[in-house]
Design an enzyme around this catalytic site. Structure first.
Site, PDB file in Angstrom:
ATOM      1  N   HIS A 159       0.705  -1.308  -0.376  1.00 43.41           N
ATOM      2  CA  HIS A 159      -0.368   0.050   0.071  1.00 43.41           C
ATOM      3  C   HIS A 159       1.092   1.224   0.146  1.00 43.41           C
ATOM      4  CE1 HIS A 159       0.716  -0.063   4.814  1.00 43.41           C
ATOM      5  NE2 HIS A 159       0.244   1.361   4.127  1.00 43.41           N
ATOM      6  N   ASP A 189       0.206  -7.719   1.691  1.00 42.37           N
ATOM      7  CA  ASP A 189       0.513  -6.416   1.558  1.00 42.37           C
ATOM      8  C   ASP A 189       1.733  -6.319   1.873  1.00 42.37           C
ATOM      9  OD1 ASP A 189       0.024  -3.526   0.936  1.00 42.37           O
ATOM     10  OD2 ASP A 189       0.324  -3.018   3.806  1.00 42.37           O
ATOM     11  N   SER A 262       4.772   2.505   8.052  1.00 42.02           N
ATOM     12  CA  SER A 262       4.198   1.769   7.199  1.00 42.02           C
ATOM     13  C   SER A 262       5.239   0.760   6.104  1.00 42.02           C
ATOM     14  CB  SER A 262       3.154   1.635   6.175  1.00 42.02           C
ATOM     15  OG  SER A 262       1.848   1.686   6.684  1.00 42.02           O
TER      16      SER A 262
END
Length: 525
Positions: A159, A189, A262
């Site tokens: 993402h 992901d 992230s």
């Protein structure tokens, strides 16, 4: 430019405190004693001047105890070795790619309504920087990542780089490089990128072991664009399912993680990457001590395939599955609520061809017990397409073994029938089934409902059906393992269940194009 890669394998072992917790407590007590003595000396000593509180043998002993007491052991040595392997990732995405088909901004790559999708919505895209005003033609975002080899391969989140037109990374020493996306895997992901224009990058090693709850963990990344940020915490839990998909198996940590983290690594005290930080639970938008990391074992498997072919191929048997709840287990005569219940096999898929049917429970794969539906999905997905597997299946109360060859999991989700948009003008009031607290009508009498089952036309909010989530428009296909086409069929199946002294009856229900089993009490009316 780095002269040589940082070899994390030679990292000195984590130093444990030299004294026990009891010693630390003793030190705290002794400090209080010293303070008391100081007051006494100054209160009653000669007025000629202050007295050296460590001048007596007793006080000297206290001084030695303080000097020998265990000091807090920090993580500086570990950070010094691992921090150079962590990178900040900056992406540019054209504005048109940041819209979904309906024209809405901030299109999310995650399952609607999932915690990951809500996380994405809250932070407005690939994790960090605010979206530029409409008309600038681009969206900018930041995340984190880390090198896994000296030649510039690095791991981040899907993402973070999804739909990116340009990817740049900044290393710990402040140098900026362009990176190419080698491959991505939306289901876990994860993404693999390759930094261009450099070599001998310091890199981190993915851990071979599994962390334990309570182990120390260091999160390093780029929160809020502040690259090279280090936070510490412990492993809080394992095997977390956050609703992102069938392969959820997250490590929960309490090291502060914020937007921009992230794709960054979570290190253990051996300096190895135990997980990739992916999401946080945050009602406030900031860290509240609940973050989720993808386990290193998953990262290894996915990255190896991305490097080899740019995509991930997973084994597939072609069934819709659901957990076996205690109610469902009771309805099927199972002693334990274990295994994966087949809601519906897909046409022409390996499972259907091998004879697996709706209502079967898959209890083991190659002799290894299947705990639940998620474990079955992860187990099958861990095999390569074309692998022969042996499934233990409970079929209509009988155990049997089914051998089949796995297909390849499709990369796209098959289109689902949108029954909500069908013309339902033909729905009648239906016939009431009091013991269930609902009314039904034959599907053949309801426009757009198909030719099988009965359509729920009304639900008593206090009835047994409502308790199990049945709603108007659902189609009941089977009750107690028997196909139903009328309200009388439903009543007969309910009567049979009560005659057999069952507390609940199992229904196969289609809702929104998906089938599932629901255990409904037969005692309530």
């Amino acid at each position: 430019m780095f002269d040589r890669p940082t070899d994390l394998s030679n990292l000195p072992p984590y130093r444990k405190p030299r004294r026990s917790l009891l010693s630390a407590r003793r030190f705290a007590l002794m400090a209080s004693v010293v303070a008391g003595l100081g007051v006494a000396v100054y209160g009653f000593g000669p007025s000629s001047g202050p007295v050296n509180v460590f001048s007596t043998p007793a006080h000297a002993q206290v001084n030695r105890e303080i000097g020998n007491a265990a000091q807090p052991v920090g993580f500086a040595d570990i950070v010094e070795h691992v921090k150079p392997s962590v990178i900040s990732v900056k992406v540019n995405i054209k504005e048109k790619l940041a819209k979904d088909d309906s024209g809405d901004d901030d299109a999310s790559p995650f399952q609607p309504g999932s915690p990951m999708e809500r996380f994405f919505r809250r932070f407005g895209g690939p994790d960090a920087l605010p979206r530029m005003p409409r008309g600038h033609g681009a969206v900018t975002g930041q995340g984190s990542g880390f090198f896994i080899s000296a030649d510039g391969y690095a791991v981040t989140n899907n993402h973070v780089v999804d739909s990116a037109d340009k990817v740049e990374v900044t290393t710990d020493d402040g140098k900026t490089y362009t990176a190419q996306v080698i491959g991505t895997d939306a289901r876990t992901d994860l993404a693999l990128i390759k930094v261009e224009g450099g070599s001998n990058f310091p890199f981190a090693k993915l851990s071979d072991g599994k962390p334990r709850i309570g182990d120390w963990v260091l999160a390093v990344g780029n929160p809020f664009g502040l690259g090279g940020t280090v936070t510490a915490g412990i492993v809080s839990a394992q095997g977390r399912d956050i609703g992102n998909g069938p392969y959820d198996d997250f490590i929960q940590i309490d090291a502060p993680v914020n937007k921009g983290n992230s794709g960054g690594p979570a290190f253990n005290v051996q300096g190895e990457v135990m997980g990739v930080n992916t999401a946080i639970y945050s009602p406030s938008g900031g860290s509240v001590g609940i973050a989720f990391s993808i386990p290193a074992a998953t990262v290894k498997s996915v990255v190896a395939q991305l490097k080899d072919s740019g995509k991930v191929s997973r084994g597939w048997i072609g069934v819709q599955i659901q957990p076996v709840t205690q109610d469902i287990a009771d309805s099927l005569g199972l002693k334990k609520a274990e295994g994966a219940l087949v809601a519906e096999p897909q046409a022409n898929a390996p499972a259907a061809k091998a004879g697996i049917e709706s209502g079967d429970v898959i209890t083991a794969v190659n002799g290894e017990k299947v705990k639940d539906a998620r474990e079955l999905a992860r187990t099958i997905g861990g095999f390569a397409p074309g692998t022969a597997v042996k499934l233990n299946v409970l079929h209509k109360g009988q155990d049997k073994i089914i051998n089949l060859t796995l297909g390849q999991l499709p990369n796209t989700v098959e289109a689902k029938a949108d029954t909500d948009n069908e013309d339902k003008g033909g729905i009648t009031r239906g016939t009431e089934v009091p013991k269930l607290g609902l009314s039904v009508a034959p599907a053949t009498k309801v426009a757009g409902a198909g030719k099988e089952g009965v359509v729920v036309t009304d639900v008593d909010p206090k009835g047994a059906a409502a308790e199990r989530g049945l709603k108007e428009g659902d189609v009941i296909l089977e009750v107690g393992g028997k196909s139903v086409a009328t309200a009388n069929d439903v009543r007969d199946a309910m009567t049979a269940a009560r005659t057999d002294n069952k507390n609940s009856v199992l229904m196969r229900v289609k809702s929104g194009g998906q089938s599932r089993f629901v255990a409904v009490s037969v005692a309530k009316g």
